[in-house]
Design an enzyme around this catalytic site. Structure first.
Site, PDB file in Angstrom:
ATOM      1  N   GLU A 161      35.741  45.790  31.047  1.00 36.60           N
ATOM      2  CA  GLU A 161      34.504  46.392  30.535  1.00 36.60           C
ATOM      3  C   GLU A 161      34.000  47.498  31.466  1.00 36.60           C
ATOM      4  O   GLU A 161      33.561  48.558  31.018  1.00 36.60           O
ATOM      5  CB  GLU A 161      33.442  45.294  30.342  1.00 36.60           C
ATOM      6  N   GLU A 181      37.404  36.298  27.605  1.00 34.35           N
ATOM      7  CA  GLU A 181      36.182  35.485  27.636  1.00 34.35           C
ATOM      8  C   GLU A 181      36.220  34.315  26.672  1.00 34.35           C
ATOM      9  O   GLU A 181      35.672  33.240  26.929  1.00 34.35           O
ATOM     10  CB  GLU A 181      34.959  36.356  27.327  1.00 34.35           C
TER      11      GLU A 181
HETATM   12  C1  3H9 Z   1      33.493  37.810  32.064  1.00 31.15           C
HETATM   13  O1  3H9 Z   1      34.041  38.702  32.659  1.00 31.15           O
HETATM   14  C2  3H9 Z   1      32.243  37.989  31.254  1.00 31.15           C
HETATM   15  C3  3H9 Z   1      31.861  39.417  31.047  1.00 31.15           C
HETATM   16  O2  3H9 Z   1      32.336  39.833  29.784  1.00 31.15           O
HETATM   17  C4  3H9 Z   1      30.388  39.697  31.001  1.00 31.15           C
HETATM   18  C5  3H9 Z   1      29.397  39.033  31.851  1.00 31.15           C
HETATM   19  C6  3H9 Z   1      28.003  39.487  31.667  1.00 31.15           C
HETATM   20  N1  3H9 Z   1      35.234  33.998  38.529  1.00 31.15           N
HETATM   21  O3  3H9 Z   1      43.662  32.161  39.207  1.00 31.15           O
HETATM   22  P1  3H9 Z   1      43.845  32.294  40.674  1.00 31.15           P
HETATM   23  C7  3H9 Z   1      39.054  32.399  41.527  1.00 31.15           C
HETATM   24  S1  3H9 Z   1      34.063  36.217  32.119  1.00 31.15           S
HETATM   25  C8  3H9 Z   1      35.207  33.175  39.580  1.00 31.15           C
HETATM   26  O4  3H9 Z   1      44.357  31.109  41.441  1.00 31.15           O
HETATM   27  P2  3H9 Z   1      45.977  34.177  40.246  1.00 31.15           P
HETATM   28  C9  3H9 Z   1      39.876  31.137  41.213  1.00 31.15           C
HETATM   29  O5  3H9 Z   1      39.030  30.065  40.891  1.00 31.15           O
HETATM   30  C10 3H9 Z   1      35.488  36.297  33.163  1.00 31.15           C
HETATM   31  N2  3H9 Z   1      36.314  32.829  40.275  1.00 31.15           N
HETATM   32  O6  3H9 Z   1      44.736  33.588  41.038  1.00 31.15           O
HETATM   33  C11 3H9 Z   1      40.611  30.947  42.506  1.00 31.15           C
HETATM   34  O7  3H9 Z   1      39.717  30.340  43.419  1.00 31.15           O
HETATM   35  P3  3H9 Z   1      40.242  29.222  44.454  1.00 31.15           P
HETATM   36  C12 3H9 Z   1      36.653  36.801  32.436  1.00 31.15           C
HETATM   37  C13 3H9 Z   1      37.478  33.319  39.855  1.00 31.15           C
HETATM   38  O8  3H9 Z   1      46.499  35.273  41.080  1.00 31.15           O
HETATM   39  C14 3H9 Z   1      40.858  32.387  42.999  1.00 31.15           C
HETATM   40  O9  3H9 Z   1      39.895  33.193  42.341  1.00 31.15           O
HETATM   41  N3  3H9 Z   1      37.829  36.788  33.317  1.00 31.15           N
HETATM   42  C15 3H9 Z   1      37.581  34.161  38.758  1.00 31.15           C
HETATM   43  O10 3H9 Z   1      46.883  33.077  39.821  1.00 31.15           O
HETATM   44  C16 3H9 Z   1      42.240  32.915  42.658  1.00 31.15           C
HETATM   45  O11 3H9 Z   1      42.450  32.754  41.262  1.00 31.15           O
HETATM   46  C17 3H9 Z   1      38.726  35.802  33.291  1.00 31.15           C
HETATM   47  O12 3H9 Z   1      38.651  34.885  32.508  1.00 31.15           O
HETATM   48  C18 3H9 Z   1      36.398  34.505  38.077  1.00 31.15           C
HETATM   49  N4  3H9 Z   1      36.394  35.342  37.035  1.00 31.15           N
HETATM   50  O13 3H9 Z   1      45.367  34.789  38.909  1.00 31.15           O
HETATM   51  C19 3H9 Z   1      39.842  35.933  34.282  1.00 31.15           C
HETATM   52  N5  3H9 Z   1      38.894  34.488  38.568  1.00 31.15           N
HETATM   53  O14 3H9 Z   1      41.267  29.934  45.297  1.00 31.15           O
HETATM   54  C20 3H9 Z   1      39.942  34.687  35.102  1.00 31.15           C
HETATM   55  C21 3H9 Z   1      39.570  33.870  39.534  1.00 31.15           C
HETATM   56  O15 3H9 Z   1      39.007  28.815  45.169  1.00 31.15           O
HETATM   57  N6  3H9 Z   1      40.920  34.771  36.196  1.00 31.15           N
HETATM   58  N7  3H9 Z   1      38.725  33.163  40.324  1.00 31.15           N
HETATM   59  O16 3H9 Z   1      40.821  28.147  43.594  1.00 31.15           O
HETATM   60  C22 3H9 Z   1      42.252  34.782  35.971  1.00 31.15           C
HETATM   61  O17 3H9 Z   1      42.737  34.782  34.859  1.00 31.15           O
HETATM   62  C23 3H9 Z   1      43.136  34.737  37.190  1.00 31.15           C
HETATM   63  O18 3H9 Z   1      42.360  34.298  38.267  1.00 31.15           O
HETATM   64  C24 3H9 Z   1      43.797  36.086  37.572  1.00 31.15           C
HETATM   65  C25 3H9 Z   1      44.513  35.897  38.953  1.00 31.15           C
HETATM   66  C26 3H9 Z   1      44.844  36.422  36.521  1.00 31.15           C
HETATM   67  C27 3H9 Z   1      42.805  37.181  37.694  1.00 31.15           C
END
Ligand code: 3H9
Length: 743
Positions: A161, A181
């Site tokens: 975004e 999301e």
């Molecule tokens: C959003 O964006 C809403 C908006 O439209 C508007 C708002 C107003 N938040 O997965 P990993 C942490 S909603 C907090 O192991 P990888 C994760 O918990 C969001 N923490 O790494 C972990 O912590 P820990 C939409 C997050 O390399 C560490 O980072 N976005 C978030 O295997 C490493 O993560 C998503 O749904 C987060 N957003 O994969 C994407 N993301 O080490 C969600 C990660 O303490 N994230 N963490 O356990 C992912 O899909 C994967 O993390 C990503 C990296 C592919 C990015």
């Protein structure tokens, strides 16, 4: 042009939208002053600087280009402080006459993973986050100098975004973009449902916002989401792009309405019908469709407002809380508290799999995907050939469907050496036994392995329920032995139960946890109890379903009630799919189901006597035609009635509430027992197992989350009711509910 809801001028519309976000966002902006240049940014910064934080966005200048670098490890989530950094950077670049354009990039392995999900837990944090997003996106889009976003790794959710608020986007070859999301029970809340259709068209925006699936760089270019794919150094490419003379004008996504023109009502109806069918029970996909539809019906700013309203509704939903719970539960599952973080995980380069049946072949495929070379062993040439055919067919399907290129498929296939001897096992870092589910046969394999593997080699069994310690003893190296319970098909299913034997070392566990992550799967640690976590719970669920039949419910009623609850199929349909003979063997081997004097299901043996094994014989609890759809079987109904009558079981009308409560609370109560006895480390691990291994609806958060939402007091009361009716042994409430019954 689309129909505006009102005839407000854009400046008024902004003011109105900001007044709306005021309600959400601690009055972060004064609507009467926001239209004056510079005041918007200043007020926003004042609001966001509610606490002093380190700078998460660095400012640098390369010639005539300002470079803003987001640096918020590990995945550059958006927080109010990051938003503040972007706003400040844009303001500084705007004020510097020597700067002609801005590049926004990020440090680390990924551009931005979106909003910090933890901020959705409370209203004030969520509101500040929304204010930050809105402010940063508006500052970028309003900027009078071209802003180019340079994307690498993942630009997901709020990350995409923010990128779409830039005037141009370039992406590294390995980059991907998406609006995931919906997988958190949310919709894009920072303009995604309004900007994405303007860039990619309504159909593509619907597809991405409803499915949540990311797309790769090439597809993002084809869809018009990015303007160039950079093959070499991303920053250099982005700087060159920004300097491109023809590109040096601002181009605001919010003003690009051309792609909205052709959106027909049918498109939205089709998207809705698809979502209802494929994302059964979920509310966020429907809200996402509604928000994208708003982009075609109202002005950009009114669309933002509609999006924000729908986002807020989703954020408050139990479904979103359930899915966010699972997001963190999946990541927590990999942590084993008594294995310290620094514990060395051994590198796994060469593995061997013993047994080339469905499980062995699937495990071999999964290992090759992670670059591990595999020796696949069988006892006969014929069995080996069948296994290799299975593997080849799998790769051929992957190539045909475009999931793999022919080169990658042959590369992976070449990593598998098939053999009927133990040759080369001495060099293996890991052996996974995947032979027939019989403890004596498995122990024999471990005895043989003991003589042929190196001293450091890890031995794993793929048993789904048997005693890992018994195998460890037979193999003579208990500290290097553990269970790796893959689910079928092993190359697809994400769950692996990692079973710790009584002597399994921390290093062995750390190695297994790391390997499962490398296979792109989720590891959940289990103690060595019969059926581990998942099968032990599912045994209780299946038993209760059978009791309900004996007491008067029909097969169709039981299946339908659990399907409507959100399970992929009813419990008896599951028995018919797996095979009633297999389920009988599992039940027979289960100590929990075979306590002396405790009621046992009595119809299943009758089905087996008649050879009604399930889908594979065309009839089981139901009949099956060629299309494998269940057809009610009056003979089974009569058999159930006669068997229950002979056993003097009182039969009555049973409603679907009771069916759901008895089956699901049987699952929940067993889960609580597993927790109590230490078989599982945490309640959230149980949820991960049930959702990823058994199809428990993710939007209900898993059985333990579901029980918490119901309230432990209510759970206890219902279990007590069942206990009063059905007896002590089966419905003894787990201590968790007795001690936490007040919750
Ligand atoms: C959003 O964006 C809403 C908006 O439209 C508007 C708002 C107003 N938040 O997965 P990993 C942490 S909603 C907090 O192991 P990888 C994760 O918990 C969001 N923490 O790494 C972990 O912590 P820990 C939409 C997050 O390399 C560490 O980072 N976005 C978030 O295997 C490493 O993560 C998503 O749904 C987060 N957003 O994969 C994407 N993301 O080490 C969600 C990660 O303490 N994230 N963490 O356990 C992912 O899909 C994967 O993390 C990503 C990296 C592919 C990015």
């Amino acid at each position: 042009m689309h129909a505006h809801e009102t005839n407000l001028q854009p400046a008024d519309e902004w003011r109105e939208f900001q007044a709306f976000t005021n309600l959400l966002a601690v009055s972060f902006i004064n609507a009467s002053t926001c239209s004056r240049p510079g005041v918007f940014e200043t007020r926003l910064r004042e609001t966001l600087s509610y606490t002093k934080m380190p700078a998460f966005v660095h400012y640098a200048v390369d010639g005539d280009i300002a470079v803003l670098t987001i640096d918020h490890p590990p995945v550059n989530t958006m927080t109010p402080a990051v938003a503040e950094g972007i706003i400040a950077g844009i303001a500084r670049a705007s004020a510097d006459d020597a700067v002609r354009a801005v590049v926004l990039r990020a440090e680390g392995k990924t551009f931005m993973a979106g909003a910090d999900i933890k901020d959705f837990e409370d209203d004030a944090s969520a509101a500040r986050l929304l204010a930050g997003f809105t402010g940063a996106a508006r500052a970028m889009e309003d900027c009078t100098k071209p802003v180019v976003a340079a994307l690498h790794g993942s630009a997901l959710g709020g990350g995409l975004e923010i990128a779409m608020a830039a005037h141009y986007r370039v992406i590294a070859l390995d980059g991907r973009v998406g609006q995931p999301e919906v997988k958190l029970g949310l919709i894009p809340g920072a303009g995604g449902t309004q900007r994405l259709p303007r860039l990619a068209g309504v159909a593509k925006a619907l597809e991405m916002c409803v499915s949540g699936a990311p797309i790769n760089a090439k597809d993002a270019l084809a869809a018009g989401i990015v303007d160039a794919v950079i093959a070499g150094d991303l920053l250099e490419g982005a700087l060159a792009f920004a300097r491109g003379a023809e590109r040096m004008s601002v181009r605001r996504t919010r003003d690009r309405d051309e792609k909205l023109a052709n959106a027909s009502a049918v498109l939205f109806e089709e998207a809705r019908a698809r979502a209802v069918q494929t994302m059964r029970g979920q509310t966020a996909p429907l809200a996402a469709i509604e928000a994208v539809r708003a982009s075609t019906q109202m002005s950009f700013v009114h669309g933002l407002r509609r999006e924000a309203e729908l986002f807020e509704q989703c954020r408050h939903s139990v479904q979103s809380k359930a899915l966010i719970h699972l997001f963190f539960a999946e990541r927590a599952a990999g942590n084993v508290p008594d294995v310290p973080p620094g514990t060395r995980a051994k590198p796994i380069r060469r593995a061997a799999v013993v047994g080339a049946g469905t499980m062995g072949a699937g495990i071999a495929i999964a290992l090759t995907e992670a670059g591990v070379s595999v020796r696949l062993k069988e006892t006969t040439q014929a069995a080996l050939e069948r296994g290799m055919e299975r593997i080849q067919a799998n790769y051929a399907r992957a190539v045909k469907s475009g999931r793999l290129t022919a080169d990658t498929a042959s590369e992976r296939l070449a990593r598998i050496t098939s053999q009927i001897s133990y040759e080369g096992f001495i060099d293996a870092d890991l052996i996974i036994e995947a032979v027939f589910e019989n403890i004596e046969i498995k122990k024999q394999v471990f005895v043989e392995l003991n003589g042929v593997v190196g001293p450091e080699c890890i031995l794993a069994t793929n048993t789904s329920s048997l005693d890992v310690d018994a195998m460890a003893e037979a193999g003579g190296r208990s500290n290097n032995t553990l269970g790796l319970h893959f689910f079928s098909p092993a190359n697809i299913m994400r769950l692996v139960e990692v079973v710790r034997g009584k002597a399994t070392s921390g290093e062995t566990l750390a190695t297994a946890m790391a390997l499962v992550k490398r296979l792109n799967k989720i590891a959940v640690l289990s103690g060595n109890t019969h059926g581990f976590i998942g099968n032990r719970m599912i045994e209780m669920y299946g038993r209760e379903a059978q009791f309900l039949l004996e007491e008067g419910a029909t097969v169709e009623q039981v299946n339908q009630a659990l399907y409507d609850f959100g399970m992929p199929m009813g419990p008896l349909a599951m028995y018919d799919l797996v095979g009633n003979d297999v389920m009988r063997d599992i039940e027979r081997g289960s100590p929990a189901l075979n306590i002396a004097g405790v009621r046992r299901p009595i119809v299943l043996p009758q089905l087996l006597e008649r050879g009604w094994l399930g889908q594979k014989t065309g009839r089981g609890w139901s009949r099956y035609g060629k299309d494998r759809k269940p057809i009610p079987d009056p003979e089974v109904a009569a058999l159930i009635e006669a068997t229950a009558g002979a056993a003097r079981i009182e039969r009555r009308r049973i409603d679907s509430n009771e069916i759901v409560d008895r089956c699901i609370l049987a699952l929940v109560n067993e889960g609580a027992r597993l927790l109590e006895e230490g078989t599982t480390q945490r309640a959230s691990d149980i949820d991960v197992v049930c959702v990823t291994g058994y199809g428990f609806p993710a939007w209900r958060g898993g059985p333990m989350f579901y029980a918490r939402r119901l309230g432990h007091k209510r759970v206890l009361a219902r279990i007590e009711e069942f206990r009063a009716r059905h007896g002590e042994a089966i419905w003894t409430p787990a201590p968790l509910f007795q001690t936490e019954g007040e919750n």
